[in-house]
Design an enzyme around this catalytic site. Structure first.
Site, mmCIF file in Angstrom:
data_model
loop_
_atom_site.group_PDB
_atom_site.id
_atom_site.type_symbol
_atom_site.label_atom_id
_atom_site.label_comp_id
_atom_site.label_asym_id
_atom_site.label_seq_id
_atom_site.Cartn_x
_atom_site.Cartn_y
_atom_site.Cartn_z
ATOM 1 N N GLN A 120 99.166 80.577 29.558
ATOM 2 C CA GLN A 120 99.851 81.791 29.141
ATOM 3 C C GLN A 120 98.980 82.952 29.575
ATOM 4 O O GLN A 120 97.758 82.839 29.554
ATOM 5 C CB GLN A 120 100.009 81.775 27.614
ATOM 6 N N SER B 161 95.542 81.822 23.413
ATOM 7 C CA SER B 161 96.845 81.270 23.048
ATOM 8 C C SER B 161 96.741 79.759 22.981
ATOM 9 O O SER B 161 96.051 79.144 23.786
ATOM 10 C CB SER B 161 97.876 81.657 24.118
ATOM 11 N N THR B 162 97.464 79.165 22.036
ATOM 12 C CA THR B 162 97.522 77.704 21.958
ATOM 13 C C THR B 162 98.809 77.208 22.617
ATOM 14 O O THR B 162 99.463 76.311 22.128
ATOM 15 C CB THR B 162 97.346 77.244 20.496
ATOM 16 N N HIS B 163 99.208 77.867 23.693
ATOM 17 C CA HIS B 163 100.405 77.455 24.416
ATOM 18 C C HIS B 163 100.028 76.777 25.717
ATOM 19 O O HIS B 163 100.213 77.326 26.794
ATOM 20 C CB HIS B 163 101.306 78.655 24.678
ATOM 21 N N ASN B 164 99.492 75.585 25.616
ATOM 22 C CA ASN B 164 99.187 74.787 26.797
ATOM 23 C C ASN B 164 100.427 73.975 27.125
ATOM 24 O O ASN B 164 101.098 73.480 26.225
ATOM 25 C CB ASN B 164 98.014 73.846 26.509
#
Lengths: 572, 253
Positions: A332, A499-502
């Site tokens: 992200q 962000s923890t949107h991997n």
């Protein structure tokens, strides 16, 4: 020799959003499901003392214990990957509910453009718009095909929102009205409208009012207490698997959850799985759980890692571009935002909710012309009020020292006089961004860690600079006394939280040559293995991933039921 | 422009958790998944006995005793924290707020031992973007950093760090912050960053950890601490100031 248990219909690996949804849908249809969860059990009562910034936000109470397992990272293949020894860029969940417990609750639907990104980009701009190394591809599904599953997820979670004028068509309105509008959100709305942009209230999994979902689960309204992300919700107002889908599955009597059970391998003969091998982490005992169907429902990294450790599927090779497991890792782009300082006004900055905010998509997806821009896709631009906690929030204008008398005075002055407008930028996959097994570093069992090879690209830098300017314009229009635009994107750095949107690693698609799973998330190379999660995303959009991941989970549950009924074969 | 909330200001009793639950309609029908309702309403309240007219004697703060630092180390850290977050016309600084006790207590536990960090080898020096790659634990980094602050003060001013004038102390801290001090075992700037971050934690974390004494750190920021709800505040145009509540209030209130 591992102890062998009696066979079950389905075993799921990880009991978070994916696992909870799969379990609830399959057990409702009478299948016997065992859920293996490496972490501990969780319930709402655990959060009695949750308003504790130090314990939850800075000491990571709910997160995976990195001493046992972490990831390694390098910017490119010529650099030695090293372990992420402490938390930084992203936070990995564990325990019942997984990362679904500590999320903020932003619940978007990816755009129609996202699912057909390659075709639509070529159609509008020609092949040359896509850089040679950028490996975007269509997802093998369209927004219209996925729409009913989005609706299903939103109804289950009770999403509070209003129609986004620039998104895909909805079959039904959101199940609950939008959340309350803070004064600064009204300012954002007015400013955006003046610019002829299209603001709408952020779709939120923090309930705006008491709600009973189609499964008969009742939850209370959000109290705007300001402790969402990194925290569990003491009210059950924030939708999480523990207060929604898991109890539904348990009520059927057909769902057995085994916590403290870490799956180590998928067992398989030829291209069919026979079950999983796991370790009871309280005793160290190794246990085999045979099953007709294996569903991987852990996070992006462990879905990919478990397939690689189990030698199931074809590992991705960045040199040839062949193979699929570990392909198209994306992240992200968060650095394209702006901060506004208001000399004459104080905001109730301490109050808020994880998904309380207002957003616009005029610069997201392909909602704007990219002809003269050096990037594709874009970002959602939003102003959110999550409740700014005092340790981590110390806003000061640029040029202020970071400590001492001047720092103290400025941080106290501006704590309630600062608003930010942020851009959540899409992340495109590149041939040289991928996941594989680390050759050196091991977890507590001696198994290799997953290795990330990733860096920001020119695409990302251009995107961040562009969206930051838009954020700055908005704050200017909102009446900020001083605006700072933060659009400069350096190299990817694993130290600061972003962000923890991997996403990616086990991506979906229309062909086994270019994807790992079909559009029911069924593995092309192992018909009785389904892999659920943002691991299925071919790229990451300018949105939080959970809404799309939830929709795909419902789609997958349907695929598993079809597969179970037909007794074999690919369901597409 | 600061106004007080009508229902929860300094003069009123804070809304107790139990009354809040009763009044907010959080007890709902259907399948109750929230633990708040059931577990808390059932808890009987036993009011503490009070003697009318008696002035309570000031009680000692039993938390202010060292768990990890030597008294010498404590003096260095206490002085450094105060320069990072000094007392001024706005109110108390890190010293009065107990930040150094907070750091001492943190180093004595999991955080000091890096218990939940990946500390397995092999250890290689990496790129800055790969994060900390040392083998030292936080308590060891503090041991070295404190010693080096005294060494540097001694070599430049012939005094220990805490004996220096405040301006001289600032110079030492700046030398660490900018890596002007060259250390072999640890990075001076990384140590400074850790010291700064933990000072702010000591100033602003819940007082149960030993810092933020009397919630005075929160008062500096008009931060209300642990409140059950801001439903009545969220849409208000004006800034709503309220007396802070701690987690102790939450458990015993």
């Amino acid at each position: 020799m591992a102890k062998k248990l009696p066979k079950v219909d389905v075993v799921i690996v990880g009991v978070g959003w994916g696992g909870g949804i799969i379990a609830s849908e399959l057990t409702k249809q009478g299948l016997n499901v065992v859920g293996l969860e490496r972490g501990k059990e969780r319930k709402t009562e655990d959060y009695f003392m949750v308003h504790d910034e130090l314990r939850y936000a800075l000491r990571y109470e709910l997160m995976q214990d990195l001493s046992k397992e972490t990831i390694t990272f390098r910017s490119k293949t010529s650099v030695r990957a090293l372990p992420m020894r402490s938390y930084g860029s992203f936070l990995l969940g564990t325990g019942l509910g997984g990362a679904g417990v500590h999320w903020n609750g932003h619940t978007f639907r990816f755009l129609p453009y996202d699912f057909e990104i390659r075709s639509k980009t070529v159609e509008r701009y020609g092949e040359k718009k896509i850089p040679a190394d950028m490996t975007i591809q269509d997802w093998g599904i369209t927004y219209d095909q996925l729409e009913p599953y989005f609706d299903k997820f939103e109804r289950m979670a009770g999403i509070s929102g209003e129609e986004n004028p620039l998104a895909g068509k909805r079959s039904k309105p959101y199940p609950t009205p939008p959340m309350k509008k803070m004064p600064s959100m009204k300012m954002f709305e007015e400013a955006a409208k003046k610019k002829n942009w299209h603001p709408y209230m952020l779709p939120s999994a923090n309930l705006s009012e008491a709600y009973t979902n189609p499964d008969g689960i009742s939850r209370a309204a959000c109290q705007y207490c300001g402790f969402c992300e990194r925290f569990g919700c003491e009210y059950g107002a924030k939708a999480d698997p523990v207060v929604t889908v898991i109890p539904v599955a348990q009520k059927t009597g057909k769902f057995e959850i085994r916590t403290h059970s870490q799956v180590r391998r998928i067992l398989h003969t030829g291209n069919k799985a026979t079950g999983v091998l796991y370790t009871d982490v309280t005793t160290g005992e190794e246990i085999e759980q045979p099953a007709d169907i294996v569903v991987l429902t852990s996070y992006v990294f462990n879905n990919t890692r478990l397939l690689l450790l189990s030698k199931l599927g074809r590992p991705y090779d960045p040199n040839t571009g062949k193979g699929v497991i570990g392909k198209n890792y994306a992240y992200q782009v968060i650095r394209g935002g702006a901060t506004g300082f208001f000399e004459d006004r104080e905001f109730n900055y301490y109050a808020g909710a994880g998904a309380l905010g207002i957003v616009l998509d005029d610069f997201n997806g392909d909602n704007f012309d990219h002809k003269d821009l050096k990037f594709i896709h874009g970002a959602s631009i939003s102003h959110t009020m999550t409740g700014q906690r005092p340790i981590q929030t110390n806003p000061v204008p640029q040029g202020t020292p970071s400590w001492g008398k001047d720092f103290k005075a400025a941080s106290l002055k501006y704590i309630n006089r600062t608003l930010s407008v942020g851009a959540q930028g899409a992340s495109m996959p590149f041939r040289h961004h991928f996941l594989d097994l680390d050759p050196t570093y091991k977890d507590v069992f001696g198994d290799p860690l997953i290795r990330i090879t990733f860096d920001f690209e020119e695409q990302d830098r251009q995107l961040a600079a562009f969206t930051a300017e838009r954020c700055g314009e908005l704050l200017q229009e909102m009446g900020a006394s001083k605006v700072e635009v933060n659009g400069k994107l350096g190299p990817y750095d694993i130290v600061p939280y972003q962000s923890t949107h991997n996403t990616g690693g086990v991506i979906m698609g229309a062909s086994p040559d270019t994807s790992a799973v079909n559009n029911y998330l069924q593995m092309w190379d192992a018909e009785n293995v389904f892999v659920v999660g943002a691991s299925a995303f071919g790229h990451n959009s300018g949105y939080n991933p959970t809404g799309t991941m939830g929709a795909l989970s419902y789609r997958c549950a349907e695929g598993i039921l079809k597969y179970h009924k037909s007794g074999g074969g690919m369901v597409v | 422009m600061v106004v007080l909330a009508q229902t929860n200001n300094e003069n009123d009793q804070p809304v107790s958790r139990r009354n809040f639950l009763k009044n907010s309609g959080l007890v709902i029908g259907g399948l109750v998944v929230g633990g708040v309702a059931g577990s808390l309403l059932a808890k009987p309240k036993t009011p503490a006995p009070t003697q009318p007219g008696a002035t309570p004697a000031p009680t000692a703060d039993f938390n202010q005793a060292l768990m990890y630092f030597t008294p010498e180390q404590f003096k260095v850290v206490d002085a450094a924290c105060e320069r990072i977050f000094p007392e001024d016309e706005n109110g108390p600084g890190a010293k009065a707020l107990g930040a150094a006790y907070f750091i001492d207590h943190q180093l004595a536990g999991d955080w000091g031992f890096n218990s939940r960090d990946y500390m397995q080898g092999p250890f290689y020096q990496g790129e800055a973007t790969q994060g900390y790659q040392g083998r030292l634990k936080r308590r060891e980094i503090f041991d070295i950093g404190i010693q080096e602050m005294n060494n540097y003060s001694n070599s430049t001013q012939k005094k220990k760090f805490y004996e220096l004038a405040p301006e001289q102390q600032d110079e030492v801290l700046k030398a660490f912050e900018t890596d002007e001090v060259k250390l072999t075992t640890i990075s001076a700037s990384a140590f400074f960053k850790m010291l700064r971050a933990s000072t702010l934690e000591g100033v602003y974390s819940d007082p149960l950890y030993g810092g933020n004494k009397n919630m005075d750190g929160w008062k500096l920021k008009n931060y209300p601490g642990n409140q059950m709800t801001y439903s009545q505040v969220i849409e208000q145009d004006k800034f709503v100031k309220m007396a802070p509540l701690s987690l102790r209030d939450h458990q015993h209130g």
